[in-house]
Every structure is written in structure tokens, then in C-alpha cells.
Design an enzyme around this catalytic site. Structure first.
Site, mmCIF file in Angstrom:
data_model
loop_
_atom_site.group_PDB
_atom_site.id
_atom_site.type_symbol
_atom_site.label_atom_id
_atom_site.label_comp_id
_atom_site.label_asym_id
_atom_site.label_seq_id
_atom_site.Cartn_x
_atom_site.Cartn_y
_atom_site.Cartn_z
ATOM 1 C CB CYS A 2 56.250 55.541 6.816
ATOM 2 S SG CYS A 2 57.581 54.812 5.321
ATOM 3 N NE ARG A 27 50.415 53.842 8.509
ATOM 4 C CZ ARG A 27 49.773 54.580 7.691
ATOM 5 N NH1 ARG A 27 48.690 55.186 7.970
ATOM 6 N NH2 ARG A 27 50.439 55.605 6.950
ATOM 7 C CD1 TRP A 75 56.750 50.960 1.847
ATOM 8 C CD2 TRP A 75 56.324 49.006 2.824
ATOM 9 N NE1 TRP A 75 56.453 50.048 0.836
ATOM 10 C CE2 TRP A 75 56.242 48.770 1.368
ATOM 11 C CE3 TRP A 75 56.157 47.793 3.518
ATOM 12 C CZ2 TRP A 75 55.916 47.498 0.711
ATOM 13 C CZ3 TRP A 75 55.808 46.492 3.127
ATOM 14 C CH2 TRP A 75 55.788 46.498 1.806
ATOM 15 C CG ASN A 101 54.717 58.398 7.172
ATOM 16 O OD1 ASN A 101 55.890 58.033 7.610
ATOM 17 N ND2 ASN A 101 53.514 58.574 7.661
ATOM 18 N N GLY A 102 56.524 59.451 3.182
ATOM 19 C CA GLY A 102 56.443 60.122 1.833
ATOM 20 C C GLY A 102 57.689 59.917 1.015
ATOM 21 C CD GLU A 481 44.059 42.677 -12.173
ATOM 22 O OE1 GLU A 481 44.648 41.449 -12.434
ATOM 23 O OE2 GLU A 481 44.278 43.082 -10.836
ATOM 24 C CE LYS A 485 42.271 41.895 -8.017
ATOM 25 N NZ LYS A 485 43.648 42.314 -8.588
ATOM 26 C CD GLU A 488 42.600 37.735 -5.960
ATOM 27 O OE1 GLU A 488 42.658 38.910 -6.631
ATOM 28 O OE2 GLU A 488 43.577 37.700 -5.313
ATOM 29 C CG HIS A 504 37.322 30.672 -32.618
ATOM 30 N ND1 HIS A 504 37.280 30.183 -33.945
ATOM 31 C CD2 HIS A 504 37.799 32.033 -32.838
ATOM 32 C CE1 HIS A 504 37.405 31.099 -34.788
ATOM 33 N NE2 HIS A 504 37.931 32.005 -34.088
ATOM 34 C CE LYS A 603 49.265 41.441 -1.620
ATOM 35 N NZ LYS A 603 48.170 41.946 -2.199
HETATM 36 C C1 F6R Z 1 45.615 39.122 -7.326
HETATM 37 C C2 F6R Z 1 46.863 38.860 -6.927
HETATM 38 C C3 F6R Z 1 47.844 37.790 -7.484
HETATM 39 C C4 F6R Z 1 49.548 38.506 -7.390
HETATM 40 C C5 F6R Z 1 50.186 37.471 -7.645
HETATM 41 C C6 F6R Z 1 51.810 37.769 -8.022
HETATM 42 O O1 F6R Z 1 44.854 40.041 -6.959
HETATM 43 O O2 F6R Z 1 47.283 39.674 -6.085
HETATM 44 O O3 F6R Z 1 47.504 37.381 -8.578
HETATM 45 O O4 F6R Z 1 49.501 39.440 -8.624
HETATM 46 O O5 F6R Z 1 50.331 36.473 -6.754
HETATM 47 O O6 F6R Z 1 52.150 38.382 -6.798
HETATM 48 P P1 F6R Z 1 53.293 39.346 -6.672
HETATM 49 O O7 F6R Z 1 53.120 40.415 -7.451
HETATM 50 O O8 F6R Z 1 53.838 39.588 -5.059
HETATM 51 O O9 F6R Z 1 54.524 38.560 -7.281
#
Ligand code: F6R
Length: 608
Positions: A2, A27, A75, A101-102, A481, A485, A488, A504, A603
Site C-alpha cells: 500500500c 509498489r 494492496w 498501511n500495514g 532454492e 535463485k 535464474e 551416482h 513474474k
Molecule cells: C523463482 C520464482 C518462480 C515462482 C513460480 C511460482 O524465483 O519466482 O519459480 O516461484 O513461478 O509462482 P507463484 O508462486 O506465483 O505461483
């Protein structure tokens, strides 16, 4: 997240507020609104959707005359995105307007109390409880009423407030959510973020926790929670608008990583009450929980990785058998599901196509579903039987960091709740788990503050071809993970392996000086992981170990060691992931990659 803007001065408020809100658009938000005092009363206009809708509704502010106002981009956290839930929110007589906000953690209690006293609520927001509580305490002195409200509400908040009978003032207050104030030649401003007012002034006052600001058109005074005046010095902001959007950080990803202590706190604290985990949004009785036969966790990408960790936590703590599936596999493998099972769907966006399809499949088969979701009102949130929100705020960077951390917290809370209901843990054990959880935000902050060492180390690997991550149990989940990261955002080939599986076949890829990151936070598996480290080192690997403080013999076995603070063995992922995020980030930055927008990735993956 927000956004708040407020103005009082010589000029028309509405266009200034709209312009400020535009600066906060980056944001993320789902609705927006403004309140302006028109000479007689406070008028509010608000709308779901883009700011453009509000601009059309107000004719770019022209049909809301007045030189005092507050504005907000929302948000959603409590109640889905809608015109009614958008801010500002009124009190019952429309004489007080509030933007917030919050999260107000005890809003339901306040709402119940006020409802019993004859108040009625029209929105589903926690914010309306602040507006109505102000009404309840207000006896002509705004400062007094605000202080009473601040003493009553729990949680994190920054507030912008107007009183119709004090039209020459705008009030602001905050706790654990940022808010600034500033004076320019044309009036005084408040904002949740400097970007919103940067074009008017670069000299701003940071309102401290539990402080109140009172703005007139040519002055700002500050008060503490006892109502005593506070002297404050302004700070000059040198950032350009671009840097200011990122809160001074170079990238949104870095900013979001640094938001993790707050995110973890926001996800956690509303669900802890008097040493117990209380998940209002769960919608399951103890009996329902006791009857669960099996959990099926389904998600994609990083959300799936939280599921891999969670499997160890649910099985270890609550003794419930768990399957974890990548959503795109689950939906096509005709899974065997039973009506006594619970399908847990995890998604930041709530829109990922495979994850949504998996949810629909489970529902079609009549299996109860619970979604852990960040975006309120998203498809997955709407369609799941119950939803546990992560409250991480919007993520702008494509690589998830803070939503991942928030998802882990939801799993820990659910595991404790399930374990308790099934008699696997007692009150003392629950209390001990909660104590460890409550330490996490500070521990994460400490790890983030030690970034220099990781940054230096990462600089050595900007030219790397392959980087491996190994671990056992939860440490394997962390490896997954850490590896994702890295690849990616830095485009370096990387693999995560269960440490014992490396031999293996894949070990043949380890060459002289190949970096192998060994995660070793699980004490019972520690000797085994050490033997894997010895194995890869004999092949010439350079080993970076991420391990618990106090397990000093790692110095003898690894080439470089990063320590994480001690925590419960189930919660180590929340800490060990921080250096791995920082490592991936600094390698990518060192290589000159655009970390906020990695190539070929959107995203939320919404296409089939
Ligand atoms: C990695 C990343 C993706 C998401 C995946 C699922 O940094 O952002 O691997 O985790 O695409 O996305 P959501 O959580 O939006 O379903």
C-alpha cells in the site's frame, strides 16, 4: 504494498494526491482512493483497479475541490480488492477519514466490541476498525483520540487521518510501517515513501515508531505516544527518483531481500496469541485436523521448494504423511486422492496456470483444499476452500525472495497447529517453537547485515560455468532454492542434489575448483554431509559450507564457511536461504545481469 500520500497547503489537493499516488504505482496495488475536505465535509472517491480509473472518476482531481486531503493505493490484505474495501475509510458519520498501511492484528476484536456498541461496518478491512475506533474515542481533540487508538491497536501501521471539524490539519501516525513528512513552499506532505513527494521537497522528517505528526499548511509538529512534543531534524534526500523507488537499493530484488525481517514478522505475529498458534483463516476444527490422512503439497518453482522443506516439517513435527508435487506433474499424473486428504496449494501470485489447474483437479475430486497465497482476491485465493495469506506485499523483482520466506512461515505455523491438534506436541513444545519463530526476523536481519563477506566471495564466481548445491533432508530443500535463485538471475548452470545422490553419476562433473555449496544445518545428518564434502574435495571441488554457529569442525572440512544462528532444526531454511539469496544476487550483479528482470521469465506464469 500500500501507499500513502497526504497534503495540506495553498494548492488544490486532489491533483497533488493523484500525482503522488502515481509515483507509488511501482509498489503494486489493486485499488486507489482519495479524501478531500471540500469546505463543508470530507468527500471520498475510490475505485478498484488502476489509478487511471480513479483519475477518470475525479476528472484528474478537478471535481474534488479543496486544499486538504489524503490518498492511498491499496494492496489487499483483509477483504478482496473492491471499491468498498479501498481506502480511505470513513467513521460512521463520515467526519473522519483514514488511510492505512500495514496490518491491524486485533481488528476483529475491535470490530466486535464496536458492533456491540451499535457501530456498523461496511467494508471487510482492518482499516475501518481504526476509523470507527477514532470515532469512538473522539471528543474534539484529534491528538488525544489518535493516542487512545494507538494504545489499543496491535500490529503494524502507518496512518493518514483527517477530521472534518479540524480541516486545517492532517494527522499521521506510525508503528513498524514507514511514514515520512515534509514541508515545501506550497504546503506540507506525508507519504509512505519519499518517491511520492520528491518533486515537492527533498528535506523530509522520518516519523518514528509510535509517533504522531500534525501537519498544517506551513508547519509540522511531532508528538510521542504520551502526547508530548518531539523535536525532529529533517534529512536531505540525495537519491534520484529511480533510486528512491527502490528505497535507495540498487535493485528491487535487494530491497525485497531486506524486507524479509518485516515480512516474516507480518506473516507470523498476527497468528501468535499468548504462546499459541491461532490461524483464523484455516477454517478447520481440531477434529478436522485429526482426521487428515495425508497432505498433498502442490506448487511451482520456489513455492514448490517451500513444499519440499514443509514435507520434512509436517512429517517430523505433526507425523502426517506428505506428498509434494510440482503442479505441472500433479495435474497430469492422475494422483490418488482420498476425501480425508488435504491438498495444500502454494502460490505467490495466485494465478500460476499449472497450480490453478492442480487446485481445480483436487476440487473436482472433492478433496478439501487450502491455499497459501500472497495476492488477495487472486484466482487461487478465490477458488480454494480456505486461504492462508502470506501478507508479504507485492514482489516486483522476478526472482522471489520475501514471498518464499513468508510461505515457509505459513508452513511452520500450520505444522505447529496440526501437531498440537493431533497431540504430537504439548503446550511447552508449542511455546518453544514459537519462541524460536519469533527470533527469526532479528536473525534474518543479522544475516543480511553481514552481506559484505558474501559479496566478496560472490565476486570470485562471476565467471563460473557450473555451481553445485548439496544437502540432506531440509538442507536439500534449501539447496534447490539456492540453485534456482542463482541460475535464474545469473544464468550460470547450477544443480542441486541430495548430497548422498551426487556420487551416482553427477559427481563426474565436479572438476578442479568447481564450487560446491554444501548446506549442513541438520545436526543428525552432519557427519554424512561431511563425508560428501570430503568426497567432492578429493575431486578438486572448492567447498562453501553453510552451517550452524557452534559446529566449528566445519572449518576443517570446508574451504569457506558461512554460519547461520542456531534455531530449531525445522526452521533452518529461513536462515540458510539468506546467504544463498545474497550470493546469487551478487554473482548476478557482478556479471552485469539485470537481476530484476531475468530473461525469458515472467513474474507469474499464467499461460498453459
Ligand atoms: C523463482 C520464482 C518462480 C515462482 C513460480 C511460482 O524465483 O519466482 O519459480 O516461484 O513461478 O509462482 P507463484 O508462486 O506465483 O505461483
Amino acid at each position: 504494498m500500500c501507499g500513502i500520500v497526504g497534503y495540506i497547503g495553498e494548492d488544490q489537493a486532489a491533483p497533488i494526491l493523484l500525482d503522488g499516488l502515481e509515483k507509488l504505482e511501482y509498489r503494486g496495488y489493486d485499488s486507489a482512493g482519495i479524501a478531500v475536505f471540500d469546505g463543508k465535509e470530507i468527500e471520498i472517491k475510490k475505485a478498484k483497479g488502476r489509478l487511471k480509473v480513479l483519475e477518470e472518476l475525479t476528472h484528474d482531481g478537478a471535481n474534488m475541490p479543496g486544499s486538504v486531503g489524503i490518498g492511498h493505493t491499496r494492496w489487499a490484505t483483509h477483504g478482496e480488492p473492491s471499491d468498498i474495501n479501498a481506502h480511505p475509510q470513513y467513521n460512521k458519520d463520515k467526519t473522519i477519514a483514514v488511510v492505512h498501511n500495514g496490518i491491524i492484528e486485533n481488528y476483529q476484536k475491535i470490530k466486535d466490541k464496536l458492533t456491540a456498541k451499535g457501530y456498523s461496518f461496511i467494508s471487510e478491512t482492518d482499516t475501518e476498525s481504526v476509523a470507527q475506533l477514532l470515532d469512538y474515542y473522539y471528543q474534539g481533540n484529534p491528538l488525544e483520540a489518535i493516542i487512545k487508538v494507538m494504545l489499543r491497536i496491535e500490529g503494524s501501521y502507518s496512518l493518514g487521518i483527517m477530521f472534518a471539524d479540524h480541516p486545517d490539519r492532517v494527522y499521521a501516525a506510525r508503528k513498524d510501517s514507514p511514514l515520512i513528512a515534509g514541508i515545501a513552499s506550497d504546503g506540507s506532505y506525508i507519504a509512505s515513501d519519499v518517491t511520492a513527494i520528491l518533486k515537492h521537497t527533498r528535506d523530509v522528517y522520518y516519523i518514528d515508531n509510535q509517533e504522531i505528526a500534525c501537519l498544517s499548511k506551513d508547519s509540522i509538529s511531532f508528538f510521542n505516544i504520551d502526547g508530548e512534543p518531539v523535536e525532529k531534524e529533517s534529512k536531505h534526500i540525495d537519491w534520484d527518483a529511480n533510486a528512491a523507488e527502490k528505497g535507495g537499493y540498487e535493485h528491487f530484488m535487494l530491497k525485497e531481500m531486506y524486507e524479509q525481517p518485516k515480512t516474516v514478522r507480518d506473516t507470523l505475529s498476527p497468528r501468535i496469541r499468548k504462546d499459541h498458534v491461532v490461524i483464523d483463516d484455516l477454517g478447520m476444527s481440531n477434529e478436522d485436523i485429526r482426521n487428515i490422512r495425508r497432505l498433498h503439497i502442490v506448487a511451482c518453482g520456489s513455492a514448490y521448494h517451500t513444499g519440499v522443506t514443509a514435507r520434512y516439517v509436517y512429517e517430523g513435527m505433526a507425523r502426517i504423511p506428505v506428498d509434494v508435487d510440482v503442479a505441472s506433474e500433479f495435474r497430469y499424473r492422475d494422483p490418488i486422492l482420498d476425501s480425508r486428504d488435504l491438498v495444500i496449494i502454494i502460490s505467490q501470485s495466485g494465478e500460476t496456470a499449472d497450480t490453478l489447474a492442480a487446485l481445480r483437479l483436487a476440487k473436482k475430486k472433492g478433496i478439501p483444499t487450502l491455499a497459501i497465497v500472497n495476492v488477495v482476491g487472486s484466482s487461487i485465493a478465490r477458488e480454494a476452500d480456505s486461504v492462508m495469506y502470506t501478507w508479504a506485499g507485492p514482489e516486483i523483482a522476478v526472482a522471489t525472495t520475501k514471498a518464499y520466506s513468508a510461505q515457509l512461515i505459513c508452513h511452520y505455523l500450520l505444522a505447529i497447529r496440526f501437531a498440537k491438534a493431533r497431540g504430537e506436541i504439548n503446550d511447552d513444545q508449542e511455546k518453544a517453537y514459537i519462541a524460536d519463530l519469533e527470533k527469526l526476523p532479528d536473525q534474518i536481519e543479522m544475516l543480511l547485515n553481514n552481506k559484505n563477506r558474501i559479496q566478496k566471495f560472490a565476486n570470485r564466481y562471476v565467471g563460473a560455468k557450473d555451481i553445485f548445491f548439496i544437502g540432506r533432508g531440509i538442507d536439500y530443500a534449501i539447496s534447490l532454492e539456492g540453485s534456482l535463485k542463482l541460475k535464474e538471475i545469473s544464468y550460470i548452470h547450477s544443480e542441486a542434489y541430495p548430497a548422498g545422490e551426487l556420487k551416482h553419476g553427477t559427481i563426474s562433473l565436479i572438476e578442479d575448483q568447481t564450487l560446491v555449496t554444501a548446506i549442513a544445518t541438520q545436526k543428525d545428518l552432519y557427519p554424512k554431509t561431511v563425508s560428501n564434502i570430503v568426497e567432492v574435495r578429493t575431486r578438486g571441488a572448492f567447498v562453501l559450507a553453510v552451517t550452524n554457529e557452534g559446529d566449528t569442525d566445519m572449518e576443517e572440512n570446508a574451504d569457506y564457511v558461512i554460519y547461520i544462528p542456531q534455531t530449531n532444526r525445522y526452521f533452518t531454511n529461513s536462515l540458510a536461504i539468506i546467504p544463498l539469496q545474497l550470493f546469487a544476487y551478487y554473482v548476478a550483479v557482478g556479471k552485469g545481469c539485470d537481476v530484476d528482470k531475468p530473461r525469458n521469465l515472467a513474474k507469474s506464469v499464467t499461460v498453459e
